[in-house]
Design a protein around this motif. Structure first.
Motif, PDB file in Angstrom:
ATOM      1  N   ARG A  36       0.819  -1.214   0.000  1.00  9.96           N
ATOM      2  CA  ARG A  36       0.000   0.000   0.000  1.00  9.96           C
ATOM      3  C   ARG A  36       0.855   1.268   0.000  1.00  9.96           C
ATOM      4  NH1 ARG A  36      -5.621  -0.920  -0.634  1.00  9.96           N
ATOM      5  NH2 ARG A  36      -5.971  -3.024   0.107  1.00  9.96           N
ATOM      6  N   GLN A  37       2.110   1.140   0.415  1.00  7.72           N
ATOM      7  CA  GLN A  37       2.990   2.298   0.509  1.00  7.72           C
ATOM      8  C   GLN A  37       3.865   2.475  -0.725  1.00  7.72           C
ATOM      9  OE1 GLN A  37       2.797   4.475   3.088  1.00  7.72           O
ATOM     10  NE2 GLN A  37       1.108   3.198   3.773  1.00  7.72           N
ATOM     11  N   ASN A  38       3.961   1.427  -1.556  1.00  8.18           N
ATOM     12  CA  ASN A  38       4.883   1.487  -2.686  1.00  8.18           C
ATOM     13  C   ASN A  38       4.286   0.689  -3.853  1.00  8.18           C
ATOM     14  OD1 ASN A  38       7.050   0.849  -4.500  1.00  8.18           O
ATOM     15  ND2 ASN A  38       8.511   1.338  -2.883  1.00  8.18           N
ATOM     16  N   ASP A  39       3.957   1.387  -4.930  1.00  4.72           N
ATOM     17  CA  ASP A  39       3.323   0.725  -6.071  1.00  4.72           C
ATOM     18  C   ASP A  39       4.238  -0.310  -6.720  1.00  4.72           C
ATOM     19  OD1 ASP A  39       0.937   0.505  -7.806  1.00  4.72           O
ATOM     20  OD2 ASP A  39       2.358   1.118  -9.368  1.00  4.72           O
ATOM     21  N   ALA A  40       5.549  -0.086  -6.660  1.00  8.55           N
ATOM     22  CA  ALA A  40       6.479  -1.061  -7.231  1.00  8.55           C
ATOM     23  C   ALA A  40       6.378  -2.385  -6.474  1.00  8.55           C
ATOM     24  CB  ALA A  40       7.908  -0.528  -7.181  1.00  8.55           C
ATOM     25  N   PHE A  41       6.227  -2.319  -5.144  1.00  7.32           N
ATOM     26  CA  PHE A  41       6.058  -3.533  -4.348  1.00  7.32           C
ATOM     27  C   PHE A  41       4.751  -4.225  -4.707  1.00  7.32           C
ATOM     28  CE2 PHE A  41       8.690  -1.624  -0.600  1.00  7.32           C
ATOM     29  CZ  PHE A  41       9.853  -1.799  -1.332  1.00  7.32           C
ATOM     30  N   PHE A  42       3.694  -3.426  -4.930  1.00 10.30           N
ATOM     31  CA  PHE A  42       2.405  -3.981  -5.342  1.00 10.30           C
ATOM     32  C   PHE A  42       2.560  -4.743  -6.657  1.00 10.30           C
ATOM     33  CE2 PHE A  42      -1.625  -3.523  -7.693  1.00 10.30           C
ATOM     34  CZ  PHE A  42      -2.474  -4.202  -6.822  1.00 10.30           C
TER      35      PHE A  42
END
Length: 83
Positions: A36-42
């Motif tokens: 939720r804090q980092n789109d790359a992680f998503f």
């Protein structure tokens, strides 16, 4: 044997918090990636086939890669060589 462990989580996910506590209590170092804090992680989690969190990525010293969907203690024990 050292493993690289990455867990994809979100703050509102109860099983995510449980898995992080379990890993910590078993002295397993891990990187927590909040989707939720980092789109790359998503996007990484989606590429690993995620439809829910947690998603745990484990890379063993021999290069073997394991992906575990959900908090599954037995699968984690097996993947992390905990007996």
């Amino acid at each position: 044997m050292a493993h690289k462990v990455i867990i994809y989580t979100q703050v509102t996910c109860g099983p995510c918090q449980e898995e992080k506590m379990w890993l910590t209590s078993n002295n397993i170092a891990f990187e927590d990636r909040d989707i939720r804090q980092n789109d790359a992680f998503f996007q990484e989690a989606i590429q690993l086939g995620a439809s829910m969190t947690p998603v745990t990525y484990i890379e063993k010293e021999n290069g073997e890669q394991i992906v575990i969907h959900g908090f599954d203690k037995e699968e984690l024990k097996k993947a992390l060589d905990l007996n």
